[in-house]
Design a protein around this motif. Structure first.
Motif, PDB file in Angstrom:
ATOM      1  N   LYS A  50       5.933   3.720  -8.300  1.00  0.00           N
ATOM      2  CA  LYS A  50       4.962   2.455  -8.944  1.00  0.00           C
ATOM      3  C   LYS A  50       6.142   1.207  -8.292  1.00  0.00           C
ATOM      4  CE  LYS A  50       7.387   3.624 -12.758  1.00  0.00           C
ATOM      5  NZ  LYS A  50       7.310   4.345 -13.747  1.00  0.00           N
ATOM      6  N   ASP A  51       7.549   1.130  -7.721  1.00  0.00           N
ATOM      7  CA  ASP A  51       7.862   0.280  -7.158  1.00  0.00           C
ATOM      8  C   ASP A  51       7.036  -0.686  -6.016  1.00  0.00           C
ATOM      9  OD1 ASP A  51       9.771   0.902  -8.730  1.00  0.00           O
ATOM     10  OD2 ASP A  51      11.265   1.207  -8.189  1.00  0.00           O
ATOM     11  N   VAL A  52       6.781   0.794  -4.785  1.00  0.00           N
ATOM     12  CA  VAL A  52       6.497  -0.404  -3.805  1.00  0.00           C
ATOM     13  C   VAL A  52       5.264  -0.045  -3.616  1.00  0.00           C
ATOM     14  CG1 VAL A  52       6.414   0.616  -1.272  1.00  0.00           C
ATOM     15  CG2 VAL A  52       8.696   1.107  -2.391  1.00  0.00           C
ATOM     16  N   TRP A  53       4.160   1.244  -3.860  1.00  0.00           N
ATOM     17  CA  TRP A  53       2.737   1.378  -3.481  1.00  0.00           C
ATOM     18  C   TRP A  53       1.302   0.569  -4.326  1.00  0.00           C
ATOM     19  CZ3 TRP A  53       2.113   1.634   1.393  1.00  0.00           C
ATOM     20  CH2 TRP A  53       3.132   1.781   2.395  1.00  0.00           C
ATOM     21  N   GLN A  54       2.163   1.340  -6.257  1.00  0.00           N
ATOM     22  CA  GLN A  54       1.334   0.788  -6.838  1.00  0.00           C
ATOM     23  C   GLN A  54       1.093  -0.699  -7.403  1.00  0.00           C
ATOM     24  OE1 GLN A  54       2.715   1.115 -10.692  1.00  0.00           O
ATOM     25  NE2 GLN A  54       0.667   1.787 -11.888  1.00  0.00           N
ATOM     26  N   GLY A  55      -0.803  -1.156  -6.614  1.00  0.00           N
ATOM     27  CA  GLY A  55      -1.477  -2.339  -6.315  1.00  0.00           C
ATOM     28  C   GLY A  55      -1.098  -2.678  -5.944  1.00  0.00           C
ATOM     29  N   ARG A  56       0.021  -2.077  -4.956  1.00  0.00           N
ATOM     30  CA  ARG A  56      -0.249  -2.944  -3.372  1.00  0.00           C
ATOM     31  C   ARG A  56      -1.452  -3.340  -2.062  1.00  0.00           C
ATOM     32  NH1 ARG A  56       5.187  -2.879   0.033  1.00  0.00           N
ATOM     33  NH2 ARG A  56       3.942  -3.515   2.365  1.00  0.00           N
ATOM     34  N   ASP A  57      -1.945  -3.569  -1.450  1.00  0.00           N
ATOM     35  CA  ASP A  57      -3.421  -4.162  -1.348  1.00  0.00           C
ATOM     36  C   ASP A  57      -2.572  -4.038  -0.001  1.00  0.00           C
ATOM     37  OD1 ASP A  57      -5.382  -4.843  -0.661  1.00  0.00           O
ATOM     38  OD2 ASP A  57      -5.332  -7.134  -0.575  1.00  0.00           O
ATOM     39  N   GLY A  86      -1.248   8.338 -12.413  1.00  0.00           N
ATOM     40  CA  GLY A  86      -1.197   8.110 -13.792  1.00  0.00           C
ATOM     41  C   GLY A  86      -0.992   9.336 -14.531  1.00  0.00           C
ATOM     42  N   ALA A  87      -1.986  10.634 -14.509  1.00  0.00           N
ATOM     43  CA  ALA A  87      -1.423  11.460 -15.215  1.00  0.00           C
ATOM     44  C   ALA A  87       0.094  12.143 -14.747  1.00  0.00           C
ATOM     45  CB  ALA A  87      -2.500  13.123 -13.782  1.00  0.00           C
ATOM     46  N   LEU A  88       1.018  12.472 -14.091  1.00  0.00           N
ATOM     47  CA  LEU A  88       1.960  12.484 -13.928  1.00  0.00           C
ATOM     48  C   LEU A  88       2.423  12.255 -14.246  1.00  0.00           C
ATOM     49  CD1 LEU A  88       3.916  13.927 -12.546  1.00  0.00           C
ATOM     50  CD2 LEU A  88       3.394  13.039 -10.437  1.00  0.00           C
ATOM     51  N   GLU A  89       2.669  10.292 -14.351  1.00  0.00           N
ATOM     52  CA  GLU A  89       3.456   9.468 -15.039  1.00  0.00           C
ATOM     53  C   GLU A  89       3.852   9.880 -16.706  1.00  0.00           C
ATOM     54  OE1 GLU A  89       5.920   7.210 -15.857  1.00  0.00           O
ATOM     55  OE2 GLU A  89       5.066   7.498 -13.930  1.00  0.00           O
ATOM     56  N   VAL A 114      -3.216   9.078   6.067  1.00  0.00           N
ATOM     57  CA  VAL A 114      -2.707   8.656   7.077  1.00  0.00           C
ATOM     58  C   VAL A 114      -1.179   7.975   7.837  1.00  0.00           C
ATOM     59  CG1 VAL A 114      -4.778   9.980   8.514  1.00  0.00           C
ATOM     60  CG2 VAL A 114      -4.681   6.900   8.454  1.00  0.00           C
ATOM     61  N   HIS A 115      -1.142   7.825   7.090  1.00  0.00           N
ATOM     62  CA  HIS A 115      -0.149   6.301   6.227  1.00  0.00           C
ATOM     63  C   HIS A 115       0.486   6.864   6.381  1.00  0.00           C
ATOM     64  CE1 HIS A 115       2.581   2.675   5.015  1.00  0.00           C
ATOM     65  NE2 HIS A 115       1.654   2.140   5.867  1.00  0.00           N
ATOM     66  N   PRO A 116       1.893   6.484   7.730  1.00  0.00           N
ATOM     67  CA  PRO A 116       3.467   7.110   7.492  1.00  0.00           C
ATOM     68  C   PRO A 116       4.160   7.380   6.881  1.00  0.00           C
ATOM     69  CG  PRO A 116       3.475   5.987   8.965  1.00  0.00           C
ATOM     70  CD  PRO A 116       1.991   6.042   8.024  1.00  0.00           C
ATOM     71  N   GLN A 117       4.469   6.084   5.512  1.00  0.00           N
ATOM     72  CA  GLN A 117       5.411   5.652   4.468  1.00  0.00           C
ATOM     73  C   GLN A 117       4.104   6.417   3.152  1.00  0.00           C
ATOM     74  OE1 GLN A 117       5.471   1.721   6.068  1.00  0.00           O
ATOM     75  NE2 GLN A 117       7.856   1.817   6.328  1.00  0.00           N
ATOM     76  N   LYS A 118       3.400   6.220   3.286  1.00  0.00           N
ATOM     77  CA  LYS A 118       2.220   6.539   1.640  1.00  0.00           C
ATOM     78  C   LYS A 118       3.170   8.098   2.018  1.00  0.00           C
ATOM     79  CE  LYS A 118      -0.925   3.666   0.915  1.00  0.00           C
ATOM     80  NZ  LYS A 118      -2.569   3.499   1.467  1.00  0.00           N
ATOM     81  N   ARG A 119       2.964   8.613   3.282  1.00  0.00           N
ATOM     82  CA  ARG A 119       2.444  10.244   3.321  1.00  0.00           C
ATOM     83  C   ARG A 119       4.642  11.019   2.993  1.00  0.00           C
ATOM     84  NH1 ARG A 119      -0.636  13.516   6.577  1.00  0.00           N
ATOM     85  NH2 ARG A 119       0.735  14.775   7.338  1.00  0.00           N
ATOM     86  N   ARG A 120       5.280  10.381   2.884  1.00  0.00           N
ATOM     87  CA  ARG A 120       6.404  10.859   2.608  1.00  0.00           C
ATOM     88  C   ARG A 120       6.702  10.227   0.860  1.00  0.00           C
ATOM     89  NH1 ARG A 120      11.521   8.205   6.820  1.00  0.00           N
ATOM     90  NH2 ARG A 120      10.557   8.709   8.998  1.00  0.00           N
ATOM     91  N   VAL A 121       5.936   9.321   0.427  1.00  0.00           N
ATOM     92  CA  VAL A 121       6.166   9.233  -1.207  1.00  0.00           C
ATOM     93  C   VAL A 121       5.298  10.552  -1.626  1.00  0.00           C
ATOM     94  CG1 VAL A 121       5.624   8.351  -2.941  1.00  0.00           C
ATOM     95  CG2 VAL A 121       6.476   7.123  -0.861  1.00  0.00           C
ATOM     96  N   ILE A 122       3.832  10.822  -1.011  1.00  0.00           N
ATOM     97  CA  ILE A 122       3.349  11.839  -1.706  1.00  0.00           C
ATOM     98  C   ILE A 122       3.788  13.244  -1.181  1.00  0.00           C
ATOM     99  CG2 ILE A 122       1.378  13.234  -1.330  1.00  0.00           C
ATOM    100  CD1 ILE A 122       0.178   9.751  -0.638  1.00  0.00           C
ATOM    101  N   TRP A 123       4.566  13.463  -0.422  1.00  0.00           N
ATOM    102  CA  TRP A 123       5.546  14.500   0.343  1.00  0.00           C
ATOM    103  C   TRP A 123       6.117  14.678  -0.481  1.00  0.00           C
ATOM    104  CZ3 TRP A 123      11.034  15.540   1.453  1.00  0.00           C
ATOM    105  CH2 TRP A 123      10.626  17.061   1.894  1.00  0.00           C
ATOM    106  N   HIS A 124       7.148  13.849  -1.274  1.00  0.00           N
ATOM    107  CA  HIS A 124       8.428  13.643  -1.954  1.00  0.00           C
ATOM    108  C   HIS A 124       7.968  14.562  -3.088  1.00  0.00           C
ATOM    109  CE1 HIS A 124      12.413  13.355  -2.643  1.00  0.00           C
ATOM    110  NE2 HIS A 124      11.817  12.766  -4.209  1.00  0.00           N
TER     111      HIS A 124
END
Length: 785
Positions: A397-404, A12-15, A62-72
């Motif tokens: 925003k496209d994939v992880w925001q609001g994802r349960d 949110g701060a980054l946006e 530890v979620h691998p796909q989340k980690r890729r987005v965070i790393w980017h």
């Protein structure tokens, strides 16, 4: 989860920052320097906060796909911080900045803007580092250097002295055993006396049974709890069934999930991709063939196929029908013809305009001056990392925001996301193949039509080709000869270790460089007094200029390139410590090219070239690497002292500038020089090589107060109320970290450590060892400015 909430807050701060950095309307140039600095510093502080949050999140999620987005996003934010720092340096012509007003407005403390050291720099290549450490230890053992390093000077004893020493030790041992035995007898007697006084010889059977039950139930419950915990960890996938040992570490779990993600991605690409993707080649071919035929029917010409840089067929078939594509291609051809006709008219009217320009030079100058005045002012420089940050924010925003993710308790990867990603990759590969086929097809068609119409353009083409050949010939550069083409990197590595040019860095963290923030910096700047940098500032700059670029390949390639760094300061302020910390935090190799270390090694000009070639070849192959040049001023001596002429301290003077030119953006190699007498060097060539110079000052009062406490505790001392650290910090003005360390080691002997319980430490004890050392006077420190 807690770290999931931190991630959401950071995004949110980054946006908000992205919206401010990329406004809808371009901002006007700013002329007020204070306003410009305030803007840059505010962005810098906020990006550092996001960087701290993202680094903590990446380390724990530890979620691998989340980690890729965070790393980017993390890599982009790191690079943006470096860009903003570079802009502030260019604006103020100083490496040191003070953000007191901004910190007060944002209600932050100096610790909140401390540059974090990403833990993944080392954790993600821990196997490589351990393997390298093992190889280095083996080489040192074979060379016999390890034994020399651990060897202690032993005083030779005569036979009588040896016998007397053995007798004293044996009598002391027997005395300790006797004292222990007598103590046990005395305790037994005291217990018997207490039992007689109480009059109780044995416990009541019920009370004895209760006590046994209590102990047993406690033991059985602990065992049951441990078993249940182990089963839970196995269920969560955090414990290996084969090992049966807990490995509950988010970084380890994240790496394991990452490996399984890569394996699943490769399997998906090979076997589970839908078969319709294999038919896309014929579909693309058919669509473009129709577009080309429609275009040729309408114009009588064949269109130019877009280059790969322009996107190829992706630029053509972006959600368009063949008819729309044909219309666009026809419009482009018409524009080209119009430009050609305009170009001819411009050439004819060019001569007339030149004459008019010569006559109206005076008026033109005035007009240009007015435009320059309007355009003067500061504008934010274009960023190499902002697109990366925007892309990472968009994917969030496209994939992880609001994802349960409540159902994904084990934090496994999402197979559908993998399929979508691989589908795009395969489509791109097919598109490139179709583009190549269509370019060749168009070329053949044009040649056929030209033959039929009898159009020959061989003369023009031949002339153009000759010109191109001439240009290419001018651009050719001599390739550097590989002097060790017949040798492996392993053999070069071993030789450098044996020669002492590649050394083992001590395991020192940057956090061990203790120093406090300077709270008077802003006040002194406002009074037009340049303050001395604080040790906290030096720690920050080492993280920004050394650790972040060396730790990340993407950051090093796009950020402002840093090839050299000079650490200048009096003896004992921690220059070597910072060099070793730089290697520890990034897992870098450490090469020692100090004049004292290379003296007598690889003699002659060819020998020097071979040595430098080997060092930088290994440094590039096993990057990141740090090349350390101790006593850097000796390489650029104005006049070599007679005592040092045999060492040839100026051997590297001519070759260092050439080496700097050979270091490219993709080479994570940093040359770090340390010096305590920079004024002995010829400053012109010295400053050409070391363009970034950091002055490390003596510690101020607040830093000395923190240092005394840290050093005493580090050497097994106890800080009590009887130890007046404030007075000790006050009277040690002018003493460096090295002086303090030697004083503490002299006081805290093994015997003094044992007596601390009876006789606590006092400040007076440290005065005597300090008095034997010469402090750094203010005049000596001022000479560094």
């Amino acid at each position: 989860s807690a770290y999931g909430k931190i991630w959401v807050a950071a995004q949110g701060a980054l946006e908000d920052l992205i919206q401010k950095e990329i406004p809808a309307e371009p901002p006007r140039p700013q002329k007020d320097q204070q306003v410009v600095f305030h803007t840059l510093a505010t962005f810098y502080v906020k990006y550092v906060q996001i960087l701290r949050s993202m680094e903590a999140v990446y380390d724990q999620i530890v979620h691998p796909q989340k980690r890729r987005v965070i790393w980017h996003v993390l890599e982009g934010v790191m690079g943006r911080v470096l860009e903003l720092k570079s802009e502030m340096v260019d604006l103020e012509f100083s490496e040191f900045h003070y953000y007191d007003d901004i910190l007060q407005d944002l209600k932050l403390t100096p610790e909140d803007i401390e540059i974090p050291i990403p833990r993944y720099f080392v954790s993600e290549k821990i196997r490589v580092l351990k393997n390298r450490e093992r190889i280095l230890a083996q080489i040192l053992t074979r060379a016999g250097q390890q034994e020399l390093e651990t060897k202690v000077n032993v005083k030779l004893l005569s036979l009588e002295e040896a016998v007397r020493l053995i007798q004293v030790s044996e009598r002391a041992r027997q005395g300790r055993l006797r004292a222990k035995f007598m103590k046990e007898i005395r305790l037994e007697e005291e217990k018997e006396q207490q039992a007689k006084i109480r009059g109780v010889t044995t416990l009541d059977p019920d009370e004895a049974a209760t006590r046994i039950q209590k102990v047993w139930r406690g033991y059985s419950q602990r065992k049951r709890t441990k078993k249940e915990r182990l089963e839970e960890m196995i269920f969560l996938g955090m414990v290996s069934l084969r090992l049966g040992v807990s490995q509950v570490c988010p970084a380890n779990v994240g790496l394991t999930n990452g490996w399984s993600l890569e394996r699943s991605a490769s399997i998906t690409r090979q076997f589970h991709m839908p078969m319709d993707l294999q038919n896309r080649k014929s579909v693309y071919y058919y669509l473009y063939y129709n577009a080309v035929s429609n275009f040729s029917d309408a114009t009588g010409k064949f269109p130019d196929y877009p280059d790969e840089e322009d996107g190829g067929s992706a630029a053509i078939f972006a959600e368009k029908t063949p008819e729309q594509v044909a219309a666009e291609l026809a419009a482009k051809e018409e524009e080209k013809e119009k430009k050609k006709s305009k170009g001819k008219k411009d050439k004819k009217s060019g001569k007339k305009e030149k004459k008019k320009d010569k006559k109206g030079k005076g008026k033109g100058k005035k007009g240009k001056g007015d435009k320059e005045e309007e355009e003067q002012g500061w504008k934010m420089a274009p960023s190499n990392f902002l697109p990366t940050v925007v892309e990472g924010s968009k994917s969030y925003k496209d994939v992880w925001q609001g994802r349960d993710e409540g159902h994904n308790f084990s934090q496994r990867f999402d197979g559908e996301l993998i399929k979508e990603e691989k589908r795009k990759e395969v489509e791109e590969e097919i598109r490139v193949q179709v583009d190549e086929l269509m370019r060749q097809e168009l070329k053949n068609l044009k040649l056929t039509v030209d033959r039929e119409k009898g159009k020959k353009k061989k003369g023009k083409k031949g002339g153009k080709k000759k010109k191109k050949k001439g240009k290419k010939g001018g651009k050719k550069k001599k390739k550097e000869k590989d002097l060790t083409a017949d040798r492996t990197i392993e053999s070069l590595y071993e030789e450098l270790v044996q020669e002492g040019l590649l050394i083992r860095p001590s395991k020192t963290k940057l956090a061990d460089f203790i120093g406090e923030y300077s709270y008077l910096g802003t006040t002194l700047r406002q009074a037009d007094i340049e303050p001395m940098p604080s040790l906290s500032d030096i720690r920050q700059l080492m993280a920004l200029y050394g650790i972040l670029p060396l730790g990340s390949q993407a950051v090093h390639e796009k950020a402002p390139l840093m090839k050299t760094l000079l650490l200048a300061g009096p003896a004992g302020v921690g220059k070597k410590m910072l060099v070793h910390a730089l290697c520890t935090e990034t897992g870098a190799n450490l090469f020692n090219l100090s004049s004292a270390n290379i003296a007598g090694k690889y003699p002659g000009k060819t020998g020097l070239q071979m040595m430098l070639h080997m060092v930088f070849k290994v440094a590039r192959q096993l990057q990141p690497s740090v090349v350390w040049i101790g006593e850097a001023e000796k390489t650029f001596y104005k006049k070599v002292p007679k005592a040092e002429k045999e060492m040839e301290p100026k051997r590297l003077k001519k070759d260092l500038p050439k080496l700097l030119k050979s270091i490219k953006a993709e080479d994570r190699v940093l040359i770090v020089g340390t010096t305590r007498r920079p004024f002995d060097a010829d400053l012109k060539p010295f400053c050409k090589v070391y363009k970034k110079i950091l002055l490390i000052p003596r510690p101020d009062y607040s830093s000395r107060l923190a240092l005394w406490s840290h050093v005493i505790l580090q050497n097994r001392g106890l800080v009590t109320s009887s130890l007046d650290l404030s007075s000790l910090a006050k009277i040690t003005d002018g003493y460096t970290q090295g002086h303090m360390m030697r004083a503490v080691q002299a006081v805290l002997t093994d015997r003094r450590v044992q007596l601390q319980g009876k006789k606590p430490l006092s400040a007076v004890e440290f005065i005597s060892p300090l008095a034997r050392q010469d402090p750094i006077y203010k005049e000596e420190e001022e000479a560094f400015k």
